[in-house]
Design a protein around this motif. Sequence first.
Motif, short mmCIF file in Angstrom:
data_model
loop_
_atom_site.label_atom_id
_atom_site.label_comp_id
_atom_site.label_asym_id
_atom_site.label_seq_id
_atom_site.Cartn_x
_atom_site.Cartn_y
_atom_site.Cartn_z
N GLY A 190 20.48 40.40 12.94
CA GLY A 190 20.93 39.04 12.68
C GLY A 190 21.49 38.37 13.91
N GLY A 191 22.33 37.35 13.68
CA GLY A 191 22.88 36.58 14.77
C GLY A 191 24.22 37.11 15.23
N ILE A 192 24.41 37.20 16.55
CA ILE A 192 25.70 37.67 17.08
C ILE A 192 26.28 36.71 18.12
N HIS A 193 25.80 35.47 18.17
CA HIS A 193 26.41 34.33 18.87
C HIS A 193 26.81 34.65 20.29
N LEU A 194 25.89 35.24 21.02
CA LEU A 194 26.15 35.55 22.42
C LEU A 194 25.30 34.72 23.38
N PHE A 195 24.55 33.76 22.85
CA PHE A 195 23.55 33.06 23.65
C PHE A 195 24.13 32.34 24.87
N ASP A 196 25.41 31.94 24.79
CA ASP A 196 26.01 31.19 25.90
C ASP A 196 27.12 31.96 26.61
N LEU A 253 20.70 42.88 26.58
CA LEU A 253 21.31 43.96 25.81
C LEU A 253 20.36 45.15 25.69
N ARG A 254 19.08 44.87 25.57
CA ARG A 254 18.08 45.96 25.55
C ARG A 254 18.23 46.82 26.81
N GLU A 255 18.34 46.17 27.93
CA GLU A 255 18.48 46.89 29.21
C GLU A 255 19.79 47.67 29.26
N LEU A 256 20.87 47.02 28.89
CA LEU A 256 22.19 47.65 28.97
C LEU A 256 22.34 48.82 28.00
N LEU A 257 21.69 48.72 26.84
CA LEU A 257 21.80 49.76 25.82
C LEU A 257 20.77 50.88 25.99
N GLY A 258 19.88 50.72 26.95
CA GLY A 258 18.86 51.74 27.17
C GLY A 258 17.80 51.76 26.09
N LEU A 259 17.56 50.60 25.47
CA LEU A 259 16.55 50.50 24.42
C LEU A 259 15.24 50.01 25.02
N ASP A 260 14.23 49.78 24.19
CA ASP A 260 12.93 49.33 24.70
C ASP A 260 12.38 48.22 23.82
N ARG A 261 11.14 47.83 24.06
CA ARG A 261 10.55 46.69 23.36
C ARG A 261 10.24 46.96 21.89
N HIS A 262 10.33 48.21 21.50
CA HIS A 262 10.15 48.56 20.09
C HIS A 262 11.47 48.60 19.34
N THR A 263 12.58 48.80 20.06
CA THR A 263 13.86 49.04 19.40
C THR A 263 14.89 47.94 19.61
N ALA A 264 14.63 47.00 20.54
CA ALA A 264 15.49 45.83 20.72
C ALA A 264 14.58 44.62 20.80
N VAL A 265 14.55 43.84 19.74
CA VAL A 265 13.51 42.84 19.55
C VAL A 265 14.14 41.51 19.13
N VAL A 266 13.53 40.41 19.59
CA VAL A 266 13.92 39.08 19.11
C VAL A 266 13.42 38.92 17.67
N GLU A 267 14.32 38.56 16.77
CA GLU A 267 14.00 38.47 15.35
C GLU A 267 13.10 37.27 15.07
N ALA A 268 12.14 37.44 14.18
CA ALA A 268 11.24 36.36 13.77
C ALA A 268 11.14 36.34 12.25
N VAL A 269 10.74 35.21 11.71
CA VAL A 269 10.52 35.11 10.27
C VAL A 269 9.50 36.17 9.85
N ALA A 307 8.19 43.97 14.29
CA ALA A 307 8.53 42.69 14.89
C ALA A 307 7.58 41.57 14.49
N ARG A 308 6.44 41.89 13.93
CA ARG A 308 5.34 40.95 13.67
C ARG A 308 4.74 40.50 15.00
N ARG A 309 3.88 39.50 14.95
CA ARG A 309 3.02 39.22 16.11
C ARG A 309 3.73 38.57 17.30
N ILE A 310 4.47 37.48 17.05
CA ILE A 310 5.00 36.69 18.16
C ILE A 310 6.04 37.45 18.99
#
Length: 312
Positions: A237-243, A276-292, A304-307
């Motif tokens: 979900g959202g964790i309001h860190l964008f800024d 955060l993916r980089e800092l947490l040692g995760l990858d593109r399968h485990t730290a993903v931008v959420e999509a509908v 993650a679905r397509r996009i």
Amino acid sequence: MLAFCLLFSAMPAEARVGDAGKVKVTTLSTMLADDGFGEWGYSALVEVDGHKILFDTGARPEVVLRNAEELGIDLSQVEDVVISHFHGDHTGGLLTLRRAMLARNPRALARLHVGAGIFEQRFAKGIAANSFIATAAAYRETGADIIEHAGPVEIAPGAWFGGPVRRIYDERNVSPGLFLRRDGTELADTVPEDSSLIIPTEEGAVIVTGCGHAGIMNIAEQARTLTGSRSILAVIGGIHLFDRPDSVLVETAARLKGLRYLLGGHCTGVEVTVRLRELLGLDRHTAVVEAVGSTFTLGIGIDARRIAGWAG
């Protein structure tokens, strides 16, 4: 109906909760979408051992309704709703959804869980700014109930509504310019009712959060205290860190050390999720931008679905 629930006691945290065996979270509203409609808002369907909970309802009245239909999700069999906090980008679809499902099932979306303080008067430049007060009144008129919780409560087996969060760490994940008025005094609005859903599992806690105005480090501590486990399996979900500056992201990652999945949506931020993916040692399968339509499933991980997906 208003009921204030305080469930923390002197008993050990390990004795309080039982682990969920099956967990699935499906995103119904966030900005990114390859199917359905994206918006600045948040909503997810949370399934825990067969029990379904709608977490937040998006911003625009029709978006979650249409996205659920497009994804083949029937919300008429969902009775429990969680609203994480009063902001309109999390409450905008509540009335439309309740009224649309009412004809199919009188109990559909008829039990709403909120954190204590959500009905406080808010002001922006001296103008009343808590539209949820009117939304809640109209929602009750449909025959639905609102339950206000002052502390953690198990709203379904294995699914805990966290309630207001103790602010241990000084996280400033709120928008400026809003105020609470108490005893004639204006105070900065820190969204004190901000609440998440916490799901204990054998692999660690799963946290579903709308904006994380209480701060994800504070929310994680609440989850650890509740579950009696130091492990946080997933944050969704959202964790309001964008800024927020990079120093905040570094501290956040340190406090979330061991996190295995991050599905960062809504106000998390695209660049923040990647950092955060980089800092947490995760990858593109485990730290993903959420999509509908994206999902997290216990034992499987993130779809993650397509996009937002990754073929490599």
